[in-house]
Design an enzyme around this catalytic site. Structure first.
Site, PDB file in Angstrom:
ATOM      1  N   THR A  81       1.538  -4.497   4.179  1.00 50.65           N
ATOM      2  CA  THR A  81       1.396  -4.906   5.422  1.00 50.65           C
ATOM      3  C   THR A  81       0.801  -6.159   5.801  1.00 50.65           C
ATOM      4  O   THR A  81       1.079  -6.893   6.684  1.00 50.65           O
ATOM      5  CB  THR A  81       0.518  -3.908   6.246  1.00 50.65           C
ATOM      6  OG1 THR A  81      -0.665  -3.858   5.642  1.00 50.65           O
ATOM      7  CG2 THR A  81       1.161  -2.520   6.347  1.00 50.65           C
ATOM      8  N   THR A 119       0.809  -1.366   0.097  1.00 56.64           N
ATOM      9  CA  THR A 119      -0.039  -0.121   0.018  1.00 56.64           C
ATOM     10  C   THR A 119       0.826   1.300  -0.120  1.00 56.64           C
ATOM     11  O   THR A 119       0.583   2.209  -0.476  1.00 56.64           O
ATOM     12  CB  THR A 119      -0.917  -0.034   1.247  1.00 56.64           C
ATOM     13  OG1 THR A 119      -1.976  -1.030   1.062  1.00 56.64           O
ATOM     14  CG2 THR A 119      -1.811   1.204   1.442  1.00 56.64           C
TER      15      THR A 119
HETATM   16  N1  ASP Z   1      -3.249  -3.563   2.687  1.00 53.20           N
HETATM   17  C1  ASP Z   1      -2.027  -3.971   2.508  1.00 53.20           C
HETATM   18  C2  ASP Z   1      -0.984  -3.288   2.935  1.00 53.20           C
HETATM   19  O1  ASP Z   1      -1.162  -2.567   3.765  1.00 53.20           O
HETATM   20  C3  ASP Z   1      -1.848  -4.359   0.984  1.00 53.20           C
HETATM   21  C4  ASP Z   1      -0.557  -5.370   0.856  1.00 53.20           C
HETATM   22  O2  ASP Z   1      -0.459  -5.786   2.245  1.00 53.20           O
HETATM   23  O3  ASP Z   1       0.009  -5.315  -0.325  1.00 53.20           O
HETATM   24  O4  ASP Z   1       0.357  -2.994   2.139  1.00 53.20           O
END
Ligand code: ASP
Length: 331
Positions: free
Chosen positions: A90, A15
């Site tokens: 994340t 993200t």
């Molecule tokens: N929601 C995720 C992030 O915070 C998406 C991912 O992990 O690629 O990066």
């Protein structure tokens, strides 16, 4: 003019690197240079060397990305960096960070960060997280602590941290333990140090291994155990209830799998705390399961235990080595 220490920043995606396209939903777009350029204050902290290793979302991360990140970090340190930061999605950040922690063989801090809010959103946390991660990576005090995870100005050991909330910027926590430090006024305030550090494990091959994690449900009939065996897993990680408990049906089914040669290990499904060894003695209790051959994962979460088994199995460790290493890392 005094020369600033070098910190290398390797980007893997997530993200923190996403932009809105078409419908407004975000996907990985920004490279390492873009991430660094968005935080001009970084240059007050260190001389940043940015490099894009990959640009994918968490679910697309595979062992070869982690090994590429390890090679990047080692090269950076060999070239004089005082620390390394990796940016990552994340969702699976905790597995990548732990994988690296098992292999990291340098004193220099290796810090993993990411963002919960993409750069296009109000209150985007990526720039602040990157700044704090660089602060930690350039800090003398962070040396020798292995891999750290820094988000929301909070510093965690890779071996303890979990993503605990699907949207909160405070999602990274070390359940049952807590963070080891915080970032304030562009400085690392380290409060705790791990009592034990582990020797780095041999670097595994990049081949993915099929190691399912299954959480034992309420009123468990154990049918899933046999279903899983049909896909020829290399090992099975069970998230058992409480301190390591299964229904008798599931315990019997696991015993059969182990007789057929499968390595089976377990953790507590509660999300924190340890498996026990000698507290309960009924069929399917932790004492019974260990007696039948299941390896207890101690304080490890299922996700961490799976990474540890992956590293051990893919570098050819035998069952005794696996049992002892899990016991040491999970204690
Ligand atoms: N929601 C995720 C992030 O915070 C998406 C991912 O992990 O690629 O990066």
């Amino acid at each position: 003019m005094s020369k600033k220490a070098v910190v290398a920043v390797g980007a893997l995606g997530g993200t923190i690197a996403m932009s809105a396209v078409g419908t407004g939903a975000v996907k990985p777009e920004l490279d390492a240079e873009d991430l660094v350029a968005a935080v001009p204050e970084l240059t007050n902290i260190a001389d940043i060397r940015a490099h894009s290793i990959a640009n994918v979302a968490s679910p697309a991360i595979v062992p070869s990305h982690v090994l590429d990140a390890l090679a990047f970090a080692r090269r950076a340190v060999d070239d004089g960096a005082v620390g390394v930061v990796l940016t990552h999605g994340t969702d699976t950040l905790e597995e990548t960070a732990y994988f690296l922690d098992l292999l990291w063989d340098r004193e220099e801090p290796l810090v993993v960060t990411g963002a919960m809010r993409s750069p296009n959103l109000p209150g985007a946390d990526g720039p602040a997280n990157l700044l704090s991660a660089v602060v930690a990576a350039s800090s003398e005090e962070a040396r020798g602590l292995g891999v750290l995870v820094v988000l929301d100005d909070t510093v965690h050991l890779a071996r303890l941290v979990s993503k605990t909330h699907s949207t909160g910027v405070w999602t990274f926590r070390s359940p049952g333990w807590g963070p080891v430090g915080r970032i304030a006024e562009r400085k690392l305030r380290l409060m705790l140090k791990p009592a034990r550090m582990f020797d780095p494990l041999p670097v595994p091959s990049a081949d993915p291994l099929h190691i399912p994690i299954v959480q034992s449900p309420w009123a468990d009939d154990g049918m899933w155990v046999t279903a899983i065996a049909s896909n020829n897993p290399r090992a099975l990680v069970i998230e058992a209830s409480g301190v390591g408990h299964l229904s008798e049906a599931a315990a019997d089914a696991c015993e059969q799998l182990m007789k057929d040669g499968l390595l089976v290990a377990m953790v507590t499904r509660t999300g924190s705390g340890t498996t026990l060894e000698h507290s309960y003695g009924y069929p399917g209790s932790e004492e019974d399961l260990i007696e039948r051959g299941i390896i207890p994962g101690g304080f490890l979460t299922g996700r961490k235990l799976r990474v540890l088994l992956h590293v051990l199995l893919s570098s050819g460790a035998d069952v005794d080595t696996i049992r002892n290493t899990v016991a040491g890392h999970g204690r």
